[in-house]
Scaffold this motif. Structure first.
Motif, PDB file in Angstrom:
ATOM      1  N   THR A  30       0.865  -1.175   0.000  1.00  0.00           N
ATOM      2  CA  THR A  30       0.000   0.000   0.000  1.00  0.00           C
ATOM      3  C   THR A  30       0.905   1.229   0.000  1.00  0.00           C
ATOM      4  OG1 THR A  30      -0.182   0.468   2.371  1.00  0.00           O
ATOM      5  CG2 THR A  30      -1.604  -1.278   1.500  1.00  0.00           C
ATOM      6  N   GLU A  31       0.299   2.412   0.031  1.00  0.00           N
ATOM      7  CA  GLU A  31       1.110   3.625   0.112  1.00  0.00           C
ATOM      8  C   GLU A  31       1.661   3.852   1.513  1.00  0.00           C
ATOM      9  OE1 GLU A  31      -3.063   5.120   1.032  1.00  0.00           O
ATOM     10  OE2 GLU A  31      -2.036   3.330   0.331  1.00  0.00           O
ATOM     11  N   THR A  32       1.143   3.117   2.505  1.00  0.00           N
ATOM     12  CA  THR A  32       1.559   3.314   3.899  1.00  0.00           C
ATOM     13  C   THR A  32       2.598   2.280   4.304  1.00  0.00           C
ATOM     14  OG1 THR A  32      -0.327   2.002   4.692  1.00  0.00           O
ATOM     15  CG2 THR A  32      -0.614   4.404   4.540  1.00  0.00           C
ATOM     16  N   VAL A  33       2.170   1.037   4.538  1.00  0.00           N
ATOM     17  CA  VAL A  33       3.074  -0.078   4.819  1.00  0.00           C
ATOM     18  C   VAL A  33       2.535  -1.301   4.083  1.00  0.00           C
ATOM     19  CG1 VAL A  33       3.686   0.844   7.090  1.00  0.00           C
ATOM     20  CG2 VAL A  33       1.840  -0.850   6.906  1.00  0.00           C
ATOM     21  N   TYR A  34       3.290  -2.401   4.100  1.00  0.00           N
ATOM     22  CA  TYR A  34       2.801  -3.648   3.509  1.00  0.00           C
ATOM     23  C   TYR A  34       1.816  -4.311   4.464  1.00  0.00           C
ATOM     24  CZ  TYR A  34       5.723  -3.980  -0.671  1.00  0.00           C
ATOM     25  OH  TYR A  34       6.283  -3.776  -1.909  1.00  0.00           O
ATOM     26  N   GLY A  35       0.713  -4.857   3.908  1.00  0.00           N
ATOM     27  CA  GLY A  35      -0.291  -5.529   4.702  1.00  0.00           C
ATOM     28  C   GLY A  35      -0.248  -7.032   4.513  1.00  0.00           C
ATOM     29  N   LEU A  36      -0.783  -7.765   5.487  1.00  0.00           N
ATOM     30  CA  LEU A  36      -0.856  -9.221   5.411  1.00  0.00           C
ATOM     31  C   LEU A  36      -2.288  -9.603   5.056  1.00  0.00           C
ATOM     32  CD1 LEU A  36       0.308 -12.014   5.678  1.00  0.00           C
ATOM     33  CD2 LEU A  36      -0.015 -11.878   8.158  1.00  0.00           C
ATOM     34  N   GLY A  37      -2.498 -10.011   3.824  1.00  0.00           N
ATOM     35  CA  GLY A  37      -3.836 -10.193   3.303  1.00  0.00           C
ATOM     36  C   GLY A  37      -4.386 -11.597   3.470  1.00  0.00           C
TER      37      GLY A  37
ATOM     38  N   VAL B  28      -8.487 -15.961   8.278  1.00  0.00           N
ATOM     39  CA  VAL B  28      -8.230 -14.826   9.170  1.00  0.00           C
ATOM     40  C   VAL B  28      -7.541 -15.291  10.451  1.00  0.00           C
ATOM     41  CG1 VAL B  28      -9.292 -12.947  10.483  1.00  0.00           C
ATOM     42  CG2 VAL B  28     -10.147 -13.511   8.208  1.00  0.00           C
ATOM     43  N   LYS B  29      -7.939 -16.435  10.970  1.00  0.00           N
ATOM     44  CA  LYS B  29      -7.278 -16.970  12.160  1.00  0.00           C
ATOM     45  C   LYS B  29      -5.797 -17.211  11.915  1.00  0.00           C
ATOM     46  CE  LYS B  29     -11.225 -19.133  14.497  1.00  0.00           C
ATOM     47  NZ  LYS B  29     -11.863 -20.416  14.908  1.00  0.00           N
ATOM     48  N   GLN B  30      -5.463 -17.588  10.684  1.00  0.00           N
ATOM     49  CA  GLN B  30      -4.053 -17.788  10.355  1.00  0.00           C
ATOM     50  C   GLN B  30      -3.262 -16.481  10.400  1.00  0.00           C
ATOM     51  OE1 GLN B  30      -2.029 -20.526   9.688  1.00  0.00           O
ATOM     52  NE2 GLN B  30      -3.773 -21.524  10.663  1.00  0.00           N
ATOM     53  N   VAL B  31      -3.926 -15.359  10.098  1.00  0.00           N
ATOM     54  CA  VAL B  31      -3.261 -14.056  10.196  1.00  0.00           C
ATOM     55  C   VAL B  31      -2.798 -13.814  11.631  1.00  0.00           C
ATOM     56  CG1 VAL B  31      -3.615 -11.560  10.068  1.00  0.00           C
ATOM     57  CG2 VAL B  31      -4.466 -13.029   8.239  1.00  0.00           C
ATOM     58  N   TYR B  32      -3.684 -14.057  12.588  1.00  0.00           N
ATOM     59  CA  TYR B  32      -3.317 -13.889  13.995  1.00  0.00           C
ATOM     60  C   TYR B  32      -2.178 -14.828  14.372  1.00  0.00           C
ATOM     61  CZ  TYR B  32      -7.575 -11.164  14.918  1.00  0.00           C
ATOM     62  OH  TYR B  32      -8.548 -10.193  14.933  1.00  0.00           O
ATOM     63  N   ALA B  33      -2.265 -16.081  13.909  1.00  0.00           N
ATOM     64  CA  ALA B  33      -1.251 -17.071  14.269  1.00  0.00           C
ATOM     65  C   ALA B  33       0.109 -16.714  13.687  1.00  0.00           C
ATOM     66  CB  ALA B  33      -1.690 -18.455  13.780  1.00  0.00           C
TER      67      ALA B  33
ATOM     68  N   PRO C 221     -13.340  -8.777  -0.019  1.00  0.00           N
ATOM     69  CA  PRO C 221     -12.530  -7.854   0.789  1.00  0.00           C
ATOM     70  C   PRO C 221     -11.437  -8.651   1.505  1.00  0.00           C
ATOM     71  CG  PRO C 221     -14.587  -8.341   1.910  1.00  0.00           C
ATOM     72  CD  PRO C 221     -14.687  -8.991   0.551  1.00  0.00           C
ATOM     73  N   ILE C 222     -10.335  -7.991   1.815  1.00  0.00           N
ATOM     74  CA  ILE C 222      -9.246  -8.697   2.492  1.00  0.00           C
ATOM     75  C   ILE C 222      -8.837  -7.952   3.761  1.00  0.00           C
ATOM     76  CG2 ILE C 222      -8.385  -9.761   0.375  1.00  0.00           C
ATOM     77  CD1 ILE C 222      -6.139  -7.737   0.280  1.00  0.00           C
ATOM     78  N   VAL C 223      -8.614  -8.711   4.825  1.00  0.00           N
ATOM     79  CA  VAL C 223      -8.036  -8.093   6.019  1.00  0.00           C
ATOM     80  C   VAL C 223      -6.590  -7.752   5.707  1.00  0.00           C
ATOM     81  CG1 VAL C 223      -9.567  -9.312   7.603  1.00  0.00           C
ATOM     82  CG2 VAL C 223      -7.333 -10.312   7.031  1.00  0.00           C
ATOM     83  N   GLY C 224      -6.039  -6.784   6.449  1.00  0.00           N
ATOM     84  CA  GLY C 224      -4.688  -6.361   6.110  1.00  0.00           C
ATOM     85  C   GLY C 224      -3.940  -5.682   7.229  1.00  0.00           C
ATOM     86  N   PRO C 225      -3.667  -6.389   8.337  1.00  0.00           N
ATOM     87  CA  PRO C 225      -2.753  -5.799   9.324  1.00  0.00           C
ATOM     88  C   PRO C 225      -1.358  -5.716   8.729  1.00  0.00           C
ATOM     89  CG  PRO C 225      -3.068  -8.114   9.802  1.00  0.00           C
ATOM     90  CD  PRO C 225      -4.015  -7.778   8.677  1.00  0.00           C
ATOM     91  N   SER C 226      -0.470  -4.979   9.357  1.00  0.00           N
ATOM     92  CA  SER C 226       0.886  -4.878   8.830  1.00  0.00           C
ATOM     93  C   SER C 226       1.526  -6.262   8.762  1.00  0.00           C
ATOM     94  CB  SER C 226       1.733  -3.943   9.698  1.00  0.00           C
ATOM     95  OG  SER C 226       1.736  -4.373  11.049  1.00  0.00           O
ATOM     96  N   ALA C 227       2.283  -6.499   7.712  1.00  0.00           N
ATOM     97  CA  ALA C 227       2.808  -7.835   7.410  1.00  0.00           C
ATOM     98  C   ALA C 227       4.149  -8.072   8.104  1.00  0.00           C
ATOM     99  CB  ALA C 227       2.946  -8.020   5.899  1.00  0.00           C
ATOM    100  N   ASN C 228       4.087  -8.100   9.431  1.00  0.00           N
ATOM    101  CA  ASN C 228       5.292  -8.265  10.232  1.00  0.00           C
ATOM    102  C   ASN C 228       4.950  -9.051  11.483  1.00  0.00           C
ATOM    103  OD1 ASN C 228       3.726  -5.856  11.013  1.00  0.00           O
ATOM    104  ND2 ASN C 228       5.227  -5.669  12.642  1.00  0.00           N
TER     105      ASN C 228
END
Length: 351
Positions: free
Chosen positions: A35-42, A51-56, A141-148
């Motif tokens: 994104t223009e801000t930071v990379y997201g984890l989709g 989505v549960k895998q994103v948290y894990a 739609p995709i969730v997208g917290p920072s990818a870190n």
């Protein structure tokens, strides 16, 4: 492709391979996106298992809500029926862009893994054509917290994502370095009095918002570790490298005082500062320059600088502070959390 939760080969997708990345998202795999801000984890926001895998993968507390990324405002209308009066003006002025808006959503529109157990969801349309195309092709739609890794500096390049999540996600859509460098402004449009509230500062400032919609409030309280946040990035300590960070306020003299103090205590020092500070301060072990002495440059390079210095053999990072006006509010918000609120001023601890 191996099953989710197993060690996987993380593929770097080019902009010519968006169809492949979108197909994996539809299958429930995790794809990091620019994104223009930071990379997201989709992940597919409608697939609870994904989505549960994103948290894990991130090691993220499950009480943290996730921002849902969309390709256009029409996608938001599928999940929200009652829009506040300010919505149309905000969408017109700031979408696509670094503004996230929180709305009340239809019952059961998203699982609790997305909402953090709340009745609200944060939506954003990122200003990155590759990611907009990715969402359109995925059709969800995709969730997208920072990818870190949760709590660490957010990623502003695909290499940062690969460093943290290689072997844990299916792929990364690489579109080069991000432009802004800190996460979006989060604006809550669900307050009972109808006044929008900034929960997280970003590149869209309070002044810019008020020029479009009138009065905007700011939530300035710090979320404790036991408190459930309404938006991501509100925790007291966040964005932190392993090496301790101290903010330096007061210019060259304070940098030199801090360096003297560190060397007397046998600490190896890293500096995150502009070109002039780095050239004119006493010599230290490691440096990362963000170039010109502007808050725009400092913001763009903040997370990259903290990450780079964290990879070196140092004991402390001294980072340059800026006045908390305009974009400086977002910059200092992230830096204070990275430093766990530790600030050094002239003669503050150096006697």
């Amino acid at each position: 492709m191996k099953k989710r939760g197993e060690n996987v080969e993380t593929k770097l997708f080019t902009v010519d391979e968006i169809d492949q990345a979108a197909n994996l998202l539809r299958q429930g795999e995790l794809i990091a996106f620019p994104t223009e801000t930071v990379y997201g984890l989709g992940a597919n926001a409608l697939d609870e298992s994904a989505v549960k895998q994103v948290y894990a993968v991130k090691g993220r507390p499950s009480d943290n809500p996730l921002i849902v990324h969309v390709s256009d405002f029409e996608m938001v209308k599928e999940y929200v029926t009652d829009f506040p009066k300010q919505t149309a003006a905000l969408v017109s002025a700031f979408w696509p862009g670094p503004l996230t808006m929180i709305f009340n959503v239809k019952p059961a529109a998203f699982s609790k893994t997305v909402t953090g157990g709340l009745q609200t969801v944060a939506f954003r349309m990122p200003n990155n054509q590759q990611t907009i195309d990715l969402i359109k092709k995925a059709g969800v739609p995709i969730v997208g917290p920072s990818a870190n890794t949760s709590g660490k500096p957010s990623p502003t390049t695909a290499d940062h994502v690969y460093h943290d999540l290689e072997g844990k996600i299916a792929g990364i859509l690489d579109d080069g370095p991000t432009q802004i460098g800190v996460e979006s402004t989060v604006l809550d449009l669900t307050s009972s009095d109808g006044v929008p509230v900034i929960l997280r500062p970003g590149a869209v400032t309070k002044e810019q918002l008020e020029a479009v919609i009138g009065q905007v409030a700011v939530d300035q309280h710090l979320i404790s570790e036991s408190e459930a946040p309404k938006a991501p990035g509100m925790k007291y300590k966040h964005y932190s490298p392993d090496v301790p960070v101290w903010i330096i306020e007061g210019g060259l003299e304070v940098f030199d005082q801090a360096i003297d103090w560190a060397f007397k205590n046998h600490k190896k020092v890293g500096l995150f500062a502009d070109d002039q500070i780095i050239v004119e301060t006493k010599k230290v072990n490691e440096t990362f320059s963000f170039g010109q002495p502007s808050v725009e440059s400092a913001t763009k390079w903040l997370f990259a600088g903290l990450r780079a210095l964290d990879e070196t053999e140092i004991d402390v990072i001294f980072a340059q502070g800026f006045p908390e006006t305009g974009l400086g509010i977002a910059y200092m918000n992230r830096l204070k959390k990275a430093a766990n609120q530790k600030i050094l001023k002239k003669d503050s601890i150096f006697e």
